[in-house]
Design a protein around this motif. Structure first.
Motif, PDB file in Angstrom:
ATOM      1  N   ALA A   1      26.336  37.864  67.392  1.00  0.00           N
ATOM      2  CA  ALA A   1      25.279  37.645  68.376  1.00  0.00           C
ATOM      3  C   ALA A   1      24.021  37.156  67.680  1.00  0.00           C
ATOM      4  O   ALA A   1      22.994  37.804  67.702  1.00  0.00           O
ATOM      5  CB  ALA A   1      25.014  38.921  69.147  1.00  0.00           C
ATOM      6  N   GLU A  27      19.029  34.859  70.584  1.00  0.00           N
ATOM      7  CA  GLU A  27      19.988  35.954  70.393  1.00  0.00           C
ATOM      8  C   GLU A  27      19.887  36.397  68.948  1.00  0.00           C
ATOM      9  O   GLU A  27      19.903  35.564  68.039  1.00  0.00           O
ATOM     10  CB  GLU A  27      21.426  35.477  70.642  1.00  0.00           C
ATOM     11  CG  GLU A  27      21.732  35.111  72.059  1.00  0.00           C
ATOM     12  CD  GLU A  27      23.204  34.731  72.232  1.00  0.00           C
ATOM     13  OE1 GLU A  27      23.922  34.595  71.211  1.00  0.00           O
ATOM     14  OE2 GLU A  27      23.624  34.567  73.373  1.00  0.00           O
ATOM     15  N   THR A  29      20.448  40.254  66.218  1.00  0.00           N
ATOM     16  CA  THR A  29      21.022  41.587  66.073  1.00  0.00           C
ATOM     17  C   THR A  29      20.098  42.482  65.255  1.00  0.00           C
ATOM     18  O   THR A  29      19.540  42.043  64.249  1.00  0.00           O
ATOM     19  CB  THR A  29      22.399  41.482  65.371  1.00  0.00           C
ATOM     20  OG1 THR A  29      23.237  40.618  66.143  1.00  0.00           O
ATOM     21  CG2 THR A  29      23.067  42.835  65.259  1.00  0.00           C
ATOM     22  N   SER A  77      22.801  51.914  70.983  1.00  0.00           N
ATOM     23  CA  SER A  77      23.414  50.609  70.760  1.00  0.00           C
ATOM     24  C   SER A  77      23.697  49.937  72.106  1.00  0.00           C
ATOM     25  O   SER A  77      23.727  50.585  73.149  1.00  0.00           O
ATOM     26  CB  SER A  77      24.692  50.756  69.931  1.00  0.00           C
ATOM     27  OG  SER A  77      25.550  51.682  70.525  1.00  0.00           O
ATOM     28  N   ILE A  79      23.071  46.070  74.475  1.00  0.00           N
ATOM     29  CA  ILE A  79      22.332  44.820  74.645  1.00  0.00           C
ATOM     30  C   ILE A  79      20.966  45.103  75.278  1.00  0.00           C
ATOM     31  O   ILE A  79      20.890  45.802  76.283  1.00  0.00           O
ATOM     32  CB  ILE A  79      23.104  43.850  75.570  1.00  0.00           C
ATOM     33  CG1 ILE A  79      24.492  43.521  74.992  1.00  0.00           C
ATOM     34  CG2 ILE A  79      22.303  42.574  75.831  1.00  0.00           C
ATOM     35  CD1 ILE A  79      24.481  42.612  73.798  1.00  0.00           C
ATOM     36  N   ARG A  81      18.006  42.994  76.970  1.00  0.00           N
ATOM     37  CA  ARG A  81      17.711  41.659  77.496  1.00  0.00           C
ATOM     38  C   ARG A  81      16.201  41.444  77.561  1.00  0.00           C
ATOM     39  O   ARG A  81      15.465  42.358  77.876  1.00  0.00           O
ATOM     40  CB  ARG A  81      18.312  41.508  78.892  1.00  0.00           C
ATOM     41  CG  ARG A  81      19.815  41.650  78.873  1.00  0.00           C
ATOM     42  CD  ARG A  81      20.458  41.388  80.228  1.00  0.00           C
ATOM     43  NE  ARG A  81      21.844  41.780  80.231  1.00  0.00           N
ATOM     44  CZ  ARG A  81      22.821  41.128  79.614  1.00  0.00           C
ATOM     45  NH1 ARG A  81      22.543  40.029  78.943  1.00  0.00           N
ATOM     46  NH2 ARG A  81      24.063  41.558  79.659  1.00  0.00           N
ATOM     47  N   THR A  92      18.787  37.805  74.278  1.00  0.00           N
ATOM     48  CA  THR A  92      19.376  39.133  74.099  1.00  0.00           C
ATOM     49  C   THR A  92      19.189  39.611  72.678  1.00  0.00           C
ATOM     50  O   THR A  92      19.253  38.825  71.732  1.00  0.00           O
ATOM     51  CB  THR A  92      20.885  39.156  74.437  1.00  0.00           C
ATOM     52  OG1 THR A  92      21.560  38.193  73.632  1.00  0.00           O
ATOM     53  CG2 THR A  92      21.139  38.872  75.908  1.00  0.00           C
ATOM     54  N   THR A  94      21.055  42.340  70.334  1.00  0.00           N
ATOM     55  CA  THR A  94      22.210  43.223  70.227  1.00  0.00           C
ATOM     56  C   THR A  94      21.854  44.345  69.255  1.00  0.00           C
ATOM     57  O   THR A  94      21.471  44.082  68.119  1.00  0.00           O
ATOM     58  CB  THR A  94      23.449  42.457  69.721  1.00  0.00           C
ATOM     59  OG1 THR A  94      23.720  41.382  70.621  1.00  0.00           O
ATOM     60  CG2 THR A  94      24.671  43.371  69.647  1.00  0.00           C
TER      61      THR A  94
END
Length: 97
Positions: A1, A27, A29, A77, A79, A81, A92, A94
């Motif tokens: 991601a 996106e 992480t 943990s 997602i 947004r 997003t 992650t």
């Protein structure tokens, strides 16, 4: 991601650009339980994308031209947004264990 945040001095850091057409990258992480420092470089403050909302965290930030910083510690943990206030430009985060 997407790319991952950089871990440094017990915190994680990530840089994102906000421009007229949204967010880049949109996106990425991060790790759960580690304080997160989110740098957002606004290159165009006169667009809907400069009104950033993260509903699940209760964050609303009107980005000013240049560097903007949002800090939080992700507690679960999944997602997260984010979008502009109108929902046209989205992204997003992650959150990994």
């Amino acid at each position: 991601a997407g790319p991952s945040a950089e871990l440094r001095d017990g915190k994680q850091y990530f840089r994102m650009e906000q421009w007229a057409a949204g967010y880049n990258p949109n996106e990425f992480t991060i790790k759960k339980g580690v304080p997160f420092v989110w740098h957002i470089n606004s290159t165009n403050a006169y667009t809907c994308a400069s009104s950033l909302v993260v509903p699940s965290l209760g964050i609303r930030k009107n980005l000013v031209s240049g560097d903007n910083v949002i800090e939080f510690t992700p507690t679960k943990s999944g997602i997260i947004r984010f979008s502009c206030s109108m929902g046209m430009f989205r992204g997003t985060i992650t959150v990994m264990n």
